[in-house]
Design a protein around this motif. Structure first.
Motif, short mmCIF file in Angstrom:
data_model
loop_
_atom_site.label_atom_id
_atom_site.label_comp_id
_atom_site.label_asym_id
_atom_site.label_seq_id
_atom_site.Cartn_x
_atom_site.Cartn_y
_atom_site.Cartn_z
N ARG A 193 -23.32 23.16 12.03
CA ARG A 193 -24.45 23.26 12.95
C ARG A 193 -24.56 22.02 13.84
O ARG A 193 -24.79 22.13 15.04
CB ARG A 193 -25.75 23.44 12.17
CG ARG A 193 -25.90 24.81 11.59
CD ARG A 193 -27.21 24.94 10.85
NE ARG A 193 -27.28 26.23 10.21
CZ ARG A 193 -28.01 26.49 9.15
NH1 ARG A 193 -28.76 25.54 8.61
NH2 ARG A 193 -28.02 27.69 8.61
N VAL A 194 -24.41 20.85 13.23
CA VAL A 194 -24.49 19.61 14.00
C VAL A 194 -23.39 19.57 15.05
O VAL A 194 -23.63 19.22 16.22
CB VAL A 194 -24.41 18.38 13.08
CG1 VAL A 194 -24.19 17.11 13.87
CG2 VAL A 194 -25.65 18.27 12.23
N LEU A 195 -22.18 19.94 14.68
CA LEU A 195 -21.06 19.94 15.63
C LEU A 195 -21.30 20.93 16.77
O LEU A 195 -21.04 20.62 17.93
CB LEU A 195 -19.75 20.25 14.91
CG LEU A 195 -19.23 19.15 13.97
CD1 LEU A 195 -18.02 19.65 13.20
CD2 LEU A 195 -18.92 17.90 14.75
N ARG A 196 -21.82 22.12 16.47
CA ARG A 196 -22.11 23.10 17.52
C ARG A 196 -23.15 22.57 18.49
O ARG A 196 -23.02 22.73 19.71
CB ARG A 196 -22.59 24.41 16.90
CG ARG A 196 -21.49 25.23 16.30
CD ARG A 196 -22.03 26.52 15.75
NE ARG A 196 -20.97 27.30 15.12
CZ ARG A 196 -21.18 28.25 14.24
NH1 ARG A 196 -22.41 28.57 13.89
NH2 ARG A 196 -20.18 28.88 13.71
N GLY A 252 -20.98 12.45 4.87
CA GLY A 252 -21.84 11.29 4.96
C GLY A 252 -23.01 11.50 5.88
O GLY A 252 -23.70 10.57 6.25
N LEU A 253 -23.27 12.73 6.29
CA LEU A 253 -24.38 13.03 7.18
C LEU A 253 -25.60 13.54 6.43
O LEU A 253 -26.60 13.87 7.02
CB LEU A 253 -23.96 14.07 8.22
CG LEU A 253 -22.80 13.69 9.12
CD1 LEU A 253 -22.38 14.88 9.97
CD2 LEU A 253 -23.20 12.53 10.01
N GLY A 254 -25.51 13.64 5.11
CA GLY A 254 -26.60 14.18 4.34
C GLY A 254 -26.69 15.69 4.48
O GLY A 254 -27.74 16.27 4.28
N LEU A 255 -25.58 16.32 4.84
CA LEU A 255 -25.55 17.76 5.09
C LEU A 255 -24.44 18.39 4.26
O LEU A 255 -23.43 17.78 3.98
CB LEU A 255 -25.26 18.04 6.57
CG LEU A 255 -26.15 17.34 7.58
CD1 LEU A 255 -25.54 17.47 8.96
CD2 LEU A 255 -27.53 17.94 7.56
N GLY A 256 -24.62 19.65 3.96
CA GLY A 256 -23.54 20.41 3.34
C GLY A 256 -22.59 20.88 4.41
O GLY A 256 -22.76 20.57 5.60
N PRO A 257 -21.58 21.66 4.06
CA PRO A 257 -20.60 22.10 5.05
C PRO A 257 -21.22 22.94 6.17
O PRO A 257 -20.83 22.84 7.33
CB PRO A 257 -19.59 22.91 4.25
CG PRO A 257 -20.13 23.04 2.89
CD PRO A 257 -21.25 22.08 2.72
N ILE A 258 -22.22 23.76 5.88
CA ILE A 258 -22.86 24.58 6.91
C ILE A 258 -23.64 23.69 7.87
O ILE A 258 -23.60 23.87 9.08
CB ILE A 258 -23.77 25.65 6.27
CG1 ILE A 258 -22.91 26.64 5.50
CG2 ILE A 258 -24.61 26.36 7.33
CD1 ILE A 258 -23.68 27.63 4.69
N GLY A 259 -24.33 22.69 7.35
CA GLY A 259 -25.07 21.77 8.19
C GLY A 259 -24.17 20.97 9.11
O GLY A 259 -24.53 20.70 10.26
N VAL A 260 -22.99 20.61 8.64
CA VAL A 260 -22.04 19.87 9.47
C VAL A 260 -21.60 20.74 10.65
O VAL A 260 -21.54 20.29 11.79
CB VAL A 260 -20.82 19.41 8.64
CG1 VAL A 260 -19.75 18.84 9.54
CG2 VAL A 260 -21.24 18.39 7.60
#
Length: 136
Positions: free
Chosen positions: A116-119, A106-114
């Motif tokens: 990155r956001v968490l890091r 639900g963040l508008g991101l794919g699994p790689i983007g998620v």
């Protein structure tokens, strides 16, 4: 328009769209995709906006936006032309082209983007909780 309503009708070969947006109720009238009338704020009374259809000669019309009693209820939107009123139906908002469709978490991101956001968030939390004099 994060929160808002969109009303649309096709009349006499023209597309008429009314977009009411945001908390203060900014209103745009679009004819064939072009803004022809604009109002900054809606009050508690019926708002009246005048515009024209781009014919030769231009044909004026009026949009009436009346608030409806009830929390969260969309306003009533009417088009008045040649002493006839047409109810503009509420239509769903199209997806915004500047935002990707929501997917993943639900963040508008794919699994790689998620990931990155968490890091980034973990690094930010570590920086906020650093102890002076201690190496990390």
């Amino acid at each position: 328009m994060a929160t808002g309503q969109r009303f649309h009708i096709d009349r006499d070969g023209h597309s008429v769209t009314v977009q009411v947006s945001g908390g203060h109720g900014t209103v745009e009238i679009l004819v064939d995709g072009k803004v022809v009338a604009y109002r900054r704020e809606l009050g508690r009374e019926t708002a009246v906006l005048d515009a024209e259809l781009p014919d030769d000669p231009p044909r004026p019309f009026r949009i009436l936006i009346a608030p409806v009693a009830g929390v969260g209820e969309p306003p009533l939107c009417l088009m008045e032309r040649d002493h006839t009123r047409y109810l503009l139906p509420l239509t769903p908002q199209p997806p915004r082209p500047d935002r990707p469709a929501l997917r993943g978490l639900g963040l508008g991101l794919g699994p790689i983007g998620v990931v990155r956001v968490l890091r980034r968030r973990i690094r930010r939390i570590r920086r906020m909780h650093r102890v002076p004099g201690r190496r990390h």
